[in-house]
Each structure stands twice: as structure tokens, then as C-alpha cells.
Design an enzyme around this catalytic site. Structure first.
Site, short mmCIF file in Angstrom:
data_model
loop_
_atom_site.label_atom_id
_atom_site.label_comp_id
_atom_site.label_asym_id
_atom_site.label_seq_id
_atom_site.Cartn_x
_atom_site.Cartn_y
_atom_site.Cartn_z
N LYS A 1 0.85 -1.20 0.00
CA LYS A 1 0.00 0.00 0.00
C LYS A 1 0.88 1.24 0.00
O LYS A 1 1.51 1.57 1.00
CB LYS A 1 -0.92 0.06 1.23
CG LYS A 1 -1.96 1.17 1.04
CD LYS A 1 -2.55 1.68 2.31
CE LYS A 1 -1.83 2.84 2.93
NZ LYS A 1 -1.87 4.08 2.15
N GLU B 1 10.54 1.48 9.91
CA GLU B 1 11.48 2.56 9.60
C GLU B 1 10.71 3.85 9.83
O GLU B 1 9.79 4.17 9.09
CB GLU B 1 11.95 2.48 8.14
CG GLU B 1 12.71 1.22 7.79
CD GLU B 1 14.06 1.13 8.46
OE1 GLU B 1 14.57 2.16 8.92
OE2 GLU B 1 14.59 0.01 8.56
N CYS C 1 13.42 11.51 6.06
CA CYS C 1 13.66 10.94 7.39
C CYS C 1 15.07 11.27 7.86
O CYS C 1 15.32 11.43 9.05
CB CYS C 1 13.43 9.44 7.37
SG CYS C 1 14.46 8.57 6.19
N SER D 1 5.57 7.53 9.80
CA SER D 1 5.75 8.30 11.04
C SER D 1 5.81 7.36 12.25
O SER D 1 5.27 6.25 12.23
CB SER D 1 4.60 9.28 11.20
OG SER D 1 3.39 8.56 11.30
N GLU E 1 10.26 16.16 14.74
CA GLU E 1 10.44 16.09 13.30
C GLU E 1 9.48 17.06 12.64
O GLU E 1 8.27 16.96 12.83
CB GLU E 1 10.14 14.66 12.84
CG GLU E 1 10.44 14.43 11.40
CD GLU E 1 10.12 13.00 10.97
OE1 GLU E 1 9.01 12.52 11.28
OE2 GLU E 1 10.98 12.38 10.33
P1 NAD Z 1 2.48 8.26 7.78
O1 NAD Z 1 2.88 7.47 8.97
O2 NAD Z 1 1.41 9.26 7.93
O3 NAD Z 1 1.98 7.28 6.62
C1 NAD Z 1 2.79 6.23 6.13
C2 NAD Z 1 1.89 5.19 5.47
O4 NAD Z 1 1.05 4.62 6.47
C3 NAD Z 1 0.97 5.76 4.41
O5 NAD Z 1 0.84 4.81 3.38
C4 NAD Z 1 -0.35 5.93 5.16
O6 NAD Z 1 -1.49 5.89 4.34
C5 NAD Z 1 -0.31 4.72 6.07
N1 NAD Z 1 -1.13 4.83 7.27
C6 NAD Z 1 -1.64 5.95 7.84
N2 NAD Z 1 -2.33 5.60 8.97
C7 NAD Z 1 -2.23 4.26 9.10
C8 NAD Z 1 -2.68 3.33 10.08
N3 NAD Z 1 -3.40 3.72 11.14
N4 NAD Z 1 -2.35 2.02 9.93
C9 NAD Z 1 -1.60 1.62 8.88
N5 NAD Z 1 -1.15 2.45 7.92
C10 NAD Z 1 -1.46 3.77 8.03
O7 NAD Z 1 3.81 8.91 7.22
P2 NAD Z 1 3.97 9.89 5.99
O8 NAD Z 1 3.44 11.22 6.41
O9 NAD Z 1 3.44 9.26 4.75
O10 NAD Z 1 5.57 9.95 5.85
C11 NAD Z 1 6.38 10.75 6.62
C12 NAD Z 1 6.99 9.97 7.77
O11 NAD Z 1 7.72 8.84 7.27
C13 NAD Z 1 8.01 10.77 8.53
O12 NAD Z 1 7.84 10.58 9.91
C14 NAD Z 1 9.35 10.17 8.09
O13 NAD Z 1 10.41 10.34 9.00
C15 NAD Z 1 9.00 8.76 7.91
N6 NAD Z 1 9.98 8.11 7.04
C16 NAD Z 1 10.91 7.28 7.60
C17 NAD Z 1 11.89 6.69 6.80
C18 NAD Z 1 12.92 5.76 7.36
O14 NAD Z 1 13.52 5.04 6.58
N7 NAD Z 1 13.16 5.74 8.66
C19 NAD Z 1 11.91 6.97 5.43
C20 NAD Z 1 10.96 7.84 4.91
C21 NAD Z 1 9.99 8.40 5.72
#
Ligand code: NAD
Length: 495
Positions: free
Chosen positions: A180, A254, A288, A233, A386
Site C-alpha cells: 500500500k 522505519e 527521514c 511516522s 520532526e
Molecule cells: P504516515 O505514517 O502518515 O503514513 C505512512 C503510510 O502509512 C501511508 O501509506 C499511510 O497511508 C499509512 N497509514 C496511515 N495511517 C495508518 C494506520 N493507522 N495504519 C496503517 N497504515 C497507516 O507517514 P507519511 O506522512 O506518509 O511519511 C512521513 C513519515 O515517514 C516521517 O515521519 C518520516 O520520517 C517517515 N519516514 C521514515 C523513513 C525511514 O527510513 N526511517 C523513510 C521515509 C519516511
């Protein structure tokens, strides 16, 4: 304004493109141009059921897990070739949906292709071990078996790269997957799935469902998969881990970061300045690994901050499709509001705003100027949390020990950097820094060969490197009796 032919995308289930059962769809608007660039099927819980069932069947009964490693190697390597063939299309899609500059999108596509190449080689090295050192009457084998069905949930900031940090490694060992992508950037993941099918993966090996968080939540809680590999996140990661944990699924996370760069008095300042500006402007800070706080020796803190401002004000912000752009659009109105909230908090907490702190009104899109705060205290939210925007906090320190303590004082531990000409000091600090990646006199380079992941609230588990495939296998030992068995268990004698 026509910038792309609007694509109508469906789900990819069991090797075919199909409508969502509910018949609903959603649109993606380019954050830089404010025009619809694609339509996607809105998956529901029943579609997740269908996707998991397809992946389950492909794993339990299909040929993929039973193929020789060399056959999977050929498919994965072909995917790398096809990514390179479709480089321009993938980069354009990524730039339009995420808002990132086209130059960075092209780099992302190239890096993704490298990951498929690297994972392909591992498909031929997933073997286990043998023991003939346990006694003359036993020969034992340690075999690695594919774990099963992997649910992959990804964010919007590097959609193609992040799915490529997971999927090819899972496929290399014979797992099957349901993916997804973020609802903001599904385009490149769907295209990748088409390329995987074109490359010859068996039916049902890769399935893609599109939609918002509810779809991911249904995947994490689905009893039909064996693992969730999540990037996003920290807040959502906790929810995913809790629901997967109830089913005792394997979880890899991650998550977020608030990554410090420590600049010592003896550093090569020109190189450090470059890296600090790049570290916070790359991908508009929506990264990230963003180097969003810089800890500078007090003797140079003011001068360093002034020079960061000089360089950061010259970074071109604008249309992601312009090859000269270095900071594109912020991905959404919500993310823009998050950035504005943190900047307001920084001002309210008394930090000195040296640059930016406002939107850039360029055309219809969502743009934010590079922003630099100095005089930041480690307790302020702009130093601890962040932000995910081009916002830098400059903090001062007196001793390296103090710098390491400040660096470790957030809940995150993804990456950290140190700039110094004293390699002994660099190594000592590296050992004290609680982060998964430490860069000494460099910043943000990554290699498929090197494991990547976070300490503390930045994650659990490691991606990349040779070990990456073990995330997707489980180990079985098989013991063979050699010759006649010499000892016998006598019923009743348990001593
Ligand atoms: P997010 O957590 O809002 O969403 C990530 C994914 O999870 C999306 O596909 C979203 O639709 C899905 N999602 C949302 N709610 C959910 C739930 N309750 N259950 C399961 N899935 C759900 O993150 P974002 O805003 O898309 O991305 C930014 C975040 O990602 C930042 O915190 C960043 O640091 C992190 N990130 C980490 C890395 C790493 O390698 N450590 C890399 C890239 C991004």
C-alpha cells in the site's frame, strides 16, 4: 493546464488490474501545480482480503517460493532494467505527485534500480549452513525458508525508493507481497508492480491496493499475512506494531528522525556548510534523514549560522519540473500547516529566525522558503520534533561530550553526523551517538550494501545490506542421525 495525461489507475490483484469492489476512486492533485494528475481506485477492507488471499495462494501453492534462486535473480535484474527503461516516466510521476524536483526524482529512480540489482544478487545467496561439528553421529542443516506473505506500507516522501528497500529483498527469498503506497503518491508503486509482472514474476506475487490509512490498518490487522514492513511516522508505526503484535506477526519499522550534525571547531567548514544546507533543503526537508538540527561549537556558532543563511537563501525554490529547481513543492496543505505550526512555536519559544519562516507565493502551488533558526535551546519543539520541512535549528555547544548528550536527547535515533579533522574524537563521538547511521565528514550518502535503520523511536529492524534478506526468512534446523543411534531415552527417566 495539462502536464500529464490523467491516468485512471486500478488495483493490481493476482496479476491483473481490477476495480475496487466499492467502485470508488480518489484523485491526486499535483502540489506544485494544483491540477489533478491521476485517479486511483479506493480499496476497502474486502479488497485487502482479496489482495492477501492472492499473495497467500501465490506463496502457499504458487511456483515463486519454490523457484531456484537464479530464476528469481533473473526476474529481479530484469525489473532493474525496466526501471531504467522507464526512468523519465517514473521520475516525472514522482515529481508531479510528491512535489520533489525532477533532478532529485531522477536520482531516486536510479537509486531504486540499484536496489533491485543488489537484491537480485542476494537471491543467489540465500542459502543456509551445515554442521558436521556436533559429534560423529549427527549431521545438521540450517536452512532459510521464506517467511510468507509480507504487507508493505510506505510513505510519500520517497515512494519508489522506499518500496525498493523492501520488496526486492522479500521477493529475492521467495516471499510474496501486498503493497500500500501513500495515498498522496501511488503512481510509481503501481507502475513498478506493472514492471514486475512484465519482468516475469508469477501471478499473485505482487499485489497493490491504493487508499488512505484505513487500508494500511486493515493490512496490519489481517491474519493472512506473516509480516508487516512499514515506513512512515513514529505515531502510525506504533499503531501498526500494536495491531501486528496482537497476531504475533513479524514487524519491521522505519520511522521518523530528528538528525543532528555536530560541527566541531576544527571542521572543514566549507564542506560542513554545504552538507548542512543540502541536509535540510534536500527533498524540501521532507526526508527521514533530514539534518534538521546542527550543533555548532559555541566559538563559531554565530558565524556558521550567518554563512548557512547566505547559502540557503540562494537555493532555488520552485516548479519541480524545472531542472534548476532544488526545493520543489511541499507535498500537501496538511504538511504545510505542520511546518507553519512548528515555525510559529519556534518564534514563540524565543529562537532567532534568521531566514525564511514563510510560504513562497509561486504560482498555484505549495512552497516554503528555506528557514533557519539560531539560538535554539535543546528543549524547544523545533529542536526535538520532526518538522518535515526545510527548517533548520542551530544550537551551540561547548564540549564534544555535551554535543553528544544534546544529540541523544530526542526520542529519535535514525542518523547523526560529525564534522571534525580529529578522527579519534569522531570515533569516540560515533560510539556515544545513539543512531543507526553515523556520517563522519559526509552526510546522507547511502549504499545498498550498508544496513539502514533506527535506534529508539526511529524504528525496529534493519533494511539493506546482506542481512536484509534475513528479515524475510525464517530458520529451520534439520538434524540427521549418522549411523546407529547410540543413546536411547528410557521412558520415566528424565534425569
Ligand atoms: P504516515 O505514517 O502518515 O503514513 C505512512 C503510510 O502509512 C501511508 O501509506 C499511510 O497511508 C499509512 N497509514 C496511515 N495511517 C495508518 C494506520 N493507522 N495504519 C496503517 N497504515 C497507516 O507517514 P507519511 O506522512 O506518509 O511519511 C512521513 C513519515 O515517514 C516521517 O515521519 C518520516 O520520517 C517517515 N519516514 C521514515 C523513513 C525511514 O527510513 N526511517 C523513510 C521515509 C519516511
Amino acid at each position: 493546464m495539462t502536464i500529464i495525461d490523467i491516468a485512471d489507475n486500478r488495483l493490481i490483484l493476482n496479476g491483473q488490474e481490477v476495480d475496487a469492489l466499492g467502485g470508488e476512486s480518489f484523485e491526486r492533485v499535483s502540489p506544485a501545480h494544483d491540477v489533478v494528475v491521476a485517479r486511483y481506485a479506493q480499496a476497502g477492507a474486502e479488497d485487502v482480503d482479496r489482495a492477501v488471499a492472492a499473495a497467500r495462494q501465490a506463496f502457499d501453492d504458487g511456483p515463486w517460493p519454490r523457484r531456484a534462486g537464479v530464476e528469481r535473480f533473473r526476474v529481479l535484474r530484469r525489473v532493474a532494467d525496466l526501471i531504467r527503461r522507464d526512468r523519465d516516466l517514473l521520475a516525472r510521476l514522482e515529481a508531479l505527485e510528491s512535489g520533489k524536483p525532477i533532478s532529485q526524482a531522477l536520482d531516486e529512480v536510479d537509486a531504486a534500480a540499484e536496489l533491485w540489482d543488489y537484491a537480485a544478487t542476494l537471491a543467489r545467496h540465500a542459502y543456509g549452513d551445515a554442521h558436521n561439528d556436533l559429534g560423529a553421529d549427527v549431521l545438521a542443516m540450517v536452512v532459510n525458508e521464506p517467511l510468507g506473505v509480507v504487507s508493505i506500507i510506505t510513505p510519500w516522501n520517497f515512494p519508489l525508493l522506499i518500496v525498493s528497500q523492501k520488496l526486492p529483498f522479500a521477493l529475492a527469498v521467495g516471499c510474496t507481497a501486498v503493497i500500500k503506497p501513500s495515498e498522496l503518491t501511488p503512481g510509481t508503486t503501481l507502475h513498478l508492480a506493472r514492471l514486475i509482472i512484465e519482468a516475469g514474476a508469477d501471478r499473485g506475487v505482487v499485489n497493490v491496493v491504493t487508499g488512505a490509512g484505513g487500508v494500511g490498518s486493515a493490512m496490519a490487522a489481517h491474519p493472512g499475512s506473516d509480516m508487516v514492513s512499514f515506513t512512515g511516522s513514529t505515531a502510525v508505526g506504533r499503531e501498526v506494531a500494536a495491531s501486528a503484535g496482537r497476531l504475533l506477526k513479524r514487524v519491521e519499522l522505519e520511522l521518523g528522525g530528528k538528525n543532528p550534525q555536530i560541527v566541531c571547531a576544527d571542521a572543514d567548514l566549507d564542506a560542513a556548510l554545504d552538507a548542512v544546507v543540502f541536509g535540510v533543503c534536500f527533498n524540501a526537508g521532507e526526508c527521514c534523514n533530514s539534518g534538521s538540527r546542527v550543533l555548532v561549537h559555541r566559538d563559531l556558532a554565530d558565524e556558521f549560522a550567518a554563512q548557512v543563511v547566505e547559502r540557503a537563501r540562494r537555493v532555488p525554490v520552485g516548479d519541480p519540473l524545472d531542472p534548476a529547481t532544488k526545493i520543489g513543492a511541499i507535498v500537501s496543505d496538511e504538511q504545510l500547516s505542520v511546518i507553519e505550526r512548528y515555525v510559529a512555536e519556534g518564534r514563540g519559544d524565543g529562537a532567532d529566525l534568521l531566514l525564511g519562516g514563510d510560504r513562497l507565493t509561486t504560482g498555484a502551488g505549495r512552497f516554503y522558503r528555506p528557514t533557519v533558526f539560531a539560538g535554539v535551546d535543546p528543549g524547544m519543539s523545533i529542536a526535538r520534533e520532526e518538522i518535515f520541512g526545510p527548517v533548520l535549528s542551530v544550537l551551540a555547544f561547548d564540549t564534544l561530550d555535551e554535543a553528544v548528550e544534546i544529540a541523544n536527547s530526542t526520542m529519535y535515533g535514525l542518523s547523526a553526523g560529525i564534522w571534525t579533522s580529529d578522527l579519534n574524537a569522531a570515533l569516540t563521538a560515533s560510539q556515544g551517538l545513539r543512531a543507526g547511521t553515523i556520517w563522519v565528514n559526509r552526510w546522507m550518502d547511502g549504499y545498498p550494501e550498508l544496513p539502514f535503520g533506527g535506534y529508539k523511536a526511529s524504528g525496529e529492524g534493519r533494511e539493506l545490506g546482506r542481512q536484509a534478506i534475513t528479515s524475510f526468512t525464517q530458520t529451520k534446523t534439520i538434524q540427521l542421525q549418522v549411523g546407529a543411534r547410540r543413546t536411547r531415552w528410557v521412558p520415566g527417566d528424565m534425569s
